[in-house]
Design an enzyme around this catalytic site. Structure first.
Site, PDB file in Angstrom:
ATOM      1  N   GLY A   1       1.832   2.212  11.064  1.00  0.00           N
ATOM      2  CA  GLY A   1       2.812   3.299  11.016  1.00  0.00           C
ATOM      3  C   GLY A   1       3.419   3.661  12.355  1.00  0.00           C
TER       4      GLY A   1
ATOM      5  N   SER B   1       2.849  -2.109  10.603  1.00  0.00           N
ATOM      6  CA  SER B   1       4.277  -2.072  10.939  1.00  0.00           C
ATOM      7  C   SER B   1       5.019  -3.361  10.602  1.00  0.00           C
ATOM      8  CB  SER B   1       4.467  -1.708  12.413  1.00  0.00           C
ATOM      9  OG  SER B   1       3.973  -0.404  12.653  1.00  0.00           O
TER      10      SER B   1
ATOM     11  N   HIS C   1      -9.836   0.974   4.668  1.00  0.00           N
ATOM     12  CA  HIS C   1      -8.577   1.220   5.401  1.00  0.00           C
ATOM     13  C   HIS C   1      -8.872   2.199   6.538  1.00  0.00           C
ATOM     14  CE1 HIS C   1      -4.509   2.474   6.336  1.00  0.00           C
ATOM     15  NE2 HIS C   1      -4.085   1.417   5.664  1.00  0.00           N
TER      16      HIS C   1
ATOM     17  N   GLU D   1      -5.845  -5.256  10.442  1.00  0.00           N
ATOM     18  CA  GLU D   1      -4.890  -4.166  10.646  1.00  0.00           C
ATOM     19  C   GLU D   1      -5.263  -3.379  11.903  1.00  0.00           C
ATOM     20  OE1 GLU D   1      -2.689  -2.892   6.909  1.00  0.00           O
ATOM     21  OE2 GLU D   1      -4.483  -1.693   7.010  1.00  0.00           O
TER      22      GLU D   1
ATOM     23  N   ASN E   1       0.868  -1.184   0.000  1.00  0.00           N
ATOM     24  CA  ASN E   1       0.000   0.000   0.000  1.00  0.00           C
ATOM     25  C   ASN E   1       0.904   1.233   0.000  1.00  0.00           C
ATOM     26  OD1 ASN E   1      -1.874   1.995   0.400  1.00  0.00           O
ATOM     27  ND2 ASN E   1      -2.360   1.437   2.523  1.00  0.00           N
TER      28      ASN E   1
ATOM     29  N   LYS F   1       0.044   4.223  -0.386  1.00  0.00           N
ATOM     30  CA  LYS F   1      -0.660   5.413   0.119  1.00  0.00           C
ATOM     31  C   LYS F   1      -0.441   6.596  -0.842  1.00  0.00           C
ATOM     32  CE  LYS F   1       0.027   3.595   4.706  1.00  0.00           C
ATOM     33  NZ  LYS F   1      -0.195   3.786   6.102  1.00  0.00           N
TER      34      LYS F   1
ATOM     35  N   GLU G   1      -7.270   4.605   7.658  1.00  0.00           N
ATOM     36  CA  GLU G   1      -7.001   6.017   7.325  1.00  0.00           C
ATOM     37  C   GLU G   1      -8.191   6.637   6.599  1.00  0.00           C
ATOM     38  OE1 GLU G   1      -3.198   5.512   5.402  1.00  0.00           O
ATOM     39  OE2 GLU G   1      -2.241   5.167   7.340  1.00  0.00           O
TER      40      GLU G   1
HETATM   41  C1  PEP Z   1      -1.134   0.233   6.126  1.00  0.00           C
HETATM   42  O1  PEP Z   1      -1.232   1.433   5.949  1.00  0.00           O
HETATM   43  O2  PEP Z   1      -1.990  -0.540   5.687  1.00  0.00           O
HETATM   44  C2  PEP Z   1       0.020  -0.264   6.858  1.00  0.00           C
HETATM   45  C3  PEP Z   1       0.018  -1.504   7.232  1.00  0.00           C
HETATM   46  O3  PEP Z   1       1.018   0.654   7.110  1.00  0.00           O
HETATM   47  P1  PEP Z   1       2.421   0.366   7.855  1.00  0.00           P
HETATM   48  O4  PEP Z   1       2.987  -0.899   7.260  1.00  0.00           O
HETATM   49  O5  PEP Z   1       3.257   1.565   7.539  1.00  0.00           O
HETATM   50  O6  PEP Z   1       2.127   0.210   9.287  1.00  0.00           O
END
Ligand code: PEP
Length: 249
Positions: free
Chosen positions: A176, A211, A100, A170, A11, A13, A102
């Site tokens: 993040g 992460s 997601h 998630e 992803n 983003k 976000e």
């Molecule tokens: C995400 O945004 O779906 C994600 C898993 O981000 P990160 O790996 O940076 O935690």
């Protein structure tokens, strides 16, 4: 060995312009080709501006696909700034990330709204990657399991096509932040998600995101019940994404 074909989803983003984004897609393409045939799938989800050009880069490469990061629930219409699932499909996408955190947080997306998007995505022939996850507050209240149950029950449309669905667990607090649930807690949640999905739980791919790094990927993917990973920051560099993806083998 996982019973289901594993999948590593990148992803990106809102990162990547034409030159840098396509250079990243080309490098991953080379890595996939050098290791071909892969026993797992790799999906790159660039910003919508790169969907078509990234699709051209990966065209014909076995196991490698392009996905969107969101779509509207209508096929077309007066929705300024939005993009439909049919448009993503037209640009070569095969997958789309939906729900997601976000988007749930910054765009106020509700479960009911996400259900409509899943229906539209599947109708357009895309596989929907539905993200679910508890916040830190949910976790502290000991309500993670019930929050995930509600998200699944309310975000899946009545006529969901399970063959075009992937669930990404998630935890919001792990995205993040560099912190993660323990492998045991991830396994517990995956088991829970399978039980909520009922009969389809055994065949649906359930992946983990939050992460994920080259350092922790081996531990996460050591569990056969984890069907892959959704990677944010570590997917913005080809070598680090690859060092994660190859543990899907
Ligand atoms: C995400 O945004 O779906 C994600 C898993 O981000 P990160 O790996 O940076 O935690």
């Amino acid at each position: 060995m996982s019973k289901r074909r594993r999948i590593a989803v990148a992803n990106w983003k809102m990162y990547g312009k034409l030159t840098s984004g396509l250079a990243l897609a080309r490098r991953i393409c080379t890595l996939v080709e050098e290791n071909s045939p892969l026993s797992y799938d790799v999906v790159l989800c660039p910003p919508a501006t790169l969907t078509w050009s990234a699709s051209e880069v990966i065209d014909g490469v076995y196991s490698l696909s392009i996905g969107g990061q969101d779509c509207h629930y209508e096929s077309y219409g007066p929705y300024t700034g939005d993009i439909s699932a049919a448009m993503l499909s037209d640009l070569g996408a095969k997958f789309v990330i939906l729900g997601h955190s976000e988007r749930r947080i910054a765009h106020g997306e509700t479960n009911a709204f996400i259900a409509r998007k899943i229906e539209a995505a599947q109708f357009a022939g895309l596989t929907a990657i539905l993200c679910v996850g508890e916040t830190a507050e949910d976790l502290n209240k000991d309500s993670a399991l019930s929050v995930i149950t509600t998200q699944l029950k309310e975000s899946l449309p009545a006529k969901v096509r399970m063959s075009q669905l992937i669930i990404a667990y998630e935890p919001v607090w792990a995205i993040g932040t560099g912190i993660q649930p323990s492998p045991e807690d991830i396994a517990k949640m995956h088991k829970h998600i399978r039980s909520v999905l009922g009969e389809s739980g055994e065949t649906t791919r359930i992946i983990y995101g939050g992460s994920v790094t080259p350092a922790n990927a081996p531990l996460i993917l050591a569990n056969d019940d984890i069907d892959g990973v959704l990677v944010g920051s570590a997917s913005l560099e080809a070598e680090s994404f690859w060092a994660i993806a190859e543990h899907c083998a």
